[in-house]
Design a protein around this motif. Sequence first.
Motif, PDB file in Angstrom:
ATOM      1  N   ILE A  32       0.926  -1.135   0.010  1.00 36.00           N
ATOM      2  CA  ILE A  32       0.130   0.067  -0.013  1.00 36.00           C
ATOM      3  C   ILE A  32       0.979   1.334   0.147  1.00 36.00           C
ATOM      4  O   ILE A  32       0.750   2.194  -0.669  1.00 36.00           O
ATOM      5  N   VAL A  33       2.011   1.301   0.755  1.00 32.23           N
ATOM      6  CA  VAL A  33       2.758   2.419   0.894  1.00 32.23           C
ATOM      7  C   VAL A  33       3.453   2.727  -0.518  1.00 32.23           C
ATOM      8  O   VAL A  33       3.541   4.149  -0.729  1.00 32.23           O
ATOM      9  N   GLU A  34       3.940   1.626  -1.064  1.00 28.99           N
ATOM     10  CA  GLU A  34       4.773   1.841  -2.427  1.00 28.99           C
ATOM     11  C   GLU A  34       3.669   2.334  -3.457  1.00 28.99           C
ATOM     12  O   GLU A  34       3.998   3.291  -4.211  1.00 28.99           O
ATOM     13  N   ILE A  72       6.486  10.753  11.308  1.00 32.37           N
ATOM     14  CA  ILE A  72       6.515  11.397   9.808  1.00 32.37           C
ATOM     15  C   ILE A  72       5.838  12.909  10.251  1.00 32.37           C
ATOM     16  O   ILE A  72       6.384  13.737   9.545  1.00 32.37           O
ATOM     17  N   ASN A  73       5.024  12.909  11.101  1.00 29.78           N
ATOM     18  CA  ASN A  73       4.382  14.404  11.405  1.00 29.78           C
ATOM     19  C   ASN A  73       4.027  14.539  13.042  1.00 29.78           C
ATOM     20  O   ASN A  73       4.397  13.614  13.646  1.00 29.78           O
ATOM     21  N   ARG A 115       3.958   5.094   7.709  1.00 31.63           N
ATOM     22  CA  ARG A 115       4.231   5.583   6.409  1.00 31.63           C
ATOM     23  C   ARG A 115       3.108   5.726   5.412  1.00 31.63           C
ATOM     24  O   ARG A 115       2.960   6.164   4.507  1.00 31.63           O
ATOM     25  N   LYS A 116       1.907   5.032   6.109  1.00 35.21           N
ATOM     26  CA  LYS A 116       0.736   4.774   5.246  1.00 35.21           C
ATOM     27  C   LYS A 116      -0.151   6.165   5.319  1.00 35.21           C
ATOM     28  O   LYS A 116      -0.350   6.430   6.570  1.00 35.21           O
ATOM     29  N   GLN A 117      -0.864   6.523   4.283  1.00 38.00           N
ATOM     30  CA  GLN A 117      -1.841   7.717   4.409  1.00 38.00           C
ATOM     31  C   GLN A 117      -2.836   6.861   5.143  1.00 38.00           C
ATOM     32  O   GLN A 117      -3.120   5.866   5.189  1.00 38.00           O
ATOM     33  N   ASP A 118      -3.963   8.002   5.547  1.00 40.43           N
ATOM     34  CA  ASP A 118      -5.247   7.689   6.087  1.00 40.43           C
ATOM     35  C   ASP A 118      -6.232   7.393   5.122  1.00 40.43           C
ATOM     36  O   ASP A 118      -7.216   6.568   5.256  1.00 40.43           O
TER      37      ASP A 118
END
Length: 422
Positions: free
Chosen positions: A187-189, A382-383, A322-325
């Motif tokens: 998913i991250v890639e 990351i944030n 690293r994955k978005q929501d």
Amino acid sequence: MNRLTNFIDKIRSRIAFYPTIISLAGLLFAFLMIYLEQKSISAYLIKVSPTLVIDDTDTAKTILSTLIGGLISLKVFSFSMVMVLLNQASSNFSPRVLPGIISDQKHQIVLGLYIATILYNIFILISIEPTENEYQTPGFSVLIGIILVVVCLAAFIYFIHHISQAIQVGNILKAIHSRTKSEVISIVENQETNTFKFPNQEHWEAYEINETGYFYGILNDDLLELCKEHSFKIAIQLHKGQFILNGTIGFKTEKSLDNELKEKIMRTLLFSHEELVGENYIYGFRQISEIGIKAMSPGINDPGTALNTIDYLTSLFLDLMRKQDYEYLSGENKKNWVLIKCSNFSEILFNVMATYRLYCKHDITVMRKLMHMLKTLTNHVINSNQLEIIEAEMDELRADANNNIENKRDLEQLDAHFISWS
């Protein structure tokens, strides 16, 4: 994923898939050998290499009958042992690890090999018929049957070794970790090649789901094709692994849809009456957590396993950060057509930590390990939002430790650097 891929995946996940295919192959091979025997292959081999052919009918019948009975006993013993080991795994670890063990392709192949050999020998035995007051002995086919039984014995030894390895908690955790990690990284890639532009859905048209069951995925290609063909964007409001009740808001679209198009969209959403692992990485987090919690129960009392589960969870959380929501389905020019809601980092971390804190709050070693995991995560945020989430969990962990651990020296060690002693 399209309909054909989904159908193949569902069929392959069934425990009977490989045994059925291999058994049919054994049956066809038996018919092939019967055909060759009718063409006098055994008579030819007697002239060329007589040692390869069993030329006595009574001996052939006895051998085939013995092989059939022995293989049936071996098959029953093998899978009786599997049932015992599965019961042990369910009691010591978690019932949720059973589907992974049962669906292991290696176990299915061994089962299929047993059944295929039994069917082969049965049909070769049936093929021994009288011809002009004499019996035609399929000598070469009997030799092949003996060779197949020897292969089954070798498979049985491999099966014993593999099942003894598969039932060990370390290998179970490693398998769950590898599967979950690959799903998250995939998913991250994929998101690294996509943009995150998508319209606000506040005033979009909402549609209810007329299904009841566990939502486990989407036919991505089919849904994307519908969006392109009818020029609309859609936001899926369901989480993978979520149990959906009839009437739940399932998706929103930027324009109104007719009933026919709505039904087509519904057919791209996949539901099941049982929880399926599929591509649901949340399932991996939950499985590892349940094994860790089960290990801390008074009946098991294995804090070492609980510590190991935290190590694997730490690795997975580092990838999850690293994955978005949200996940997106994109077409040409990286244009996003579909938005898919998914569980975010804060929800998963809270669920894992809340479970461990409840059942491990009296064990300073496990609490220290959890604190070490959270501190490790703070070094890879990351944030700032992720940092606030982790720090909130650290505060809750300290509060539970203060309320449940009476030894002051133990409490002083909660924030100390954790060094494993196992």
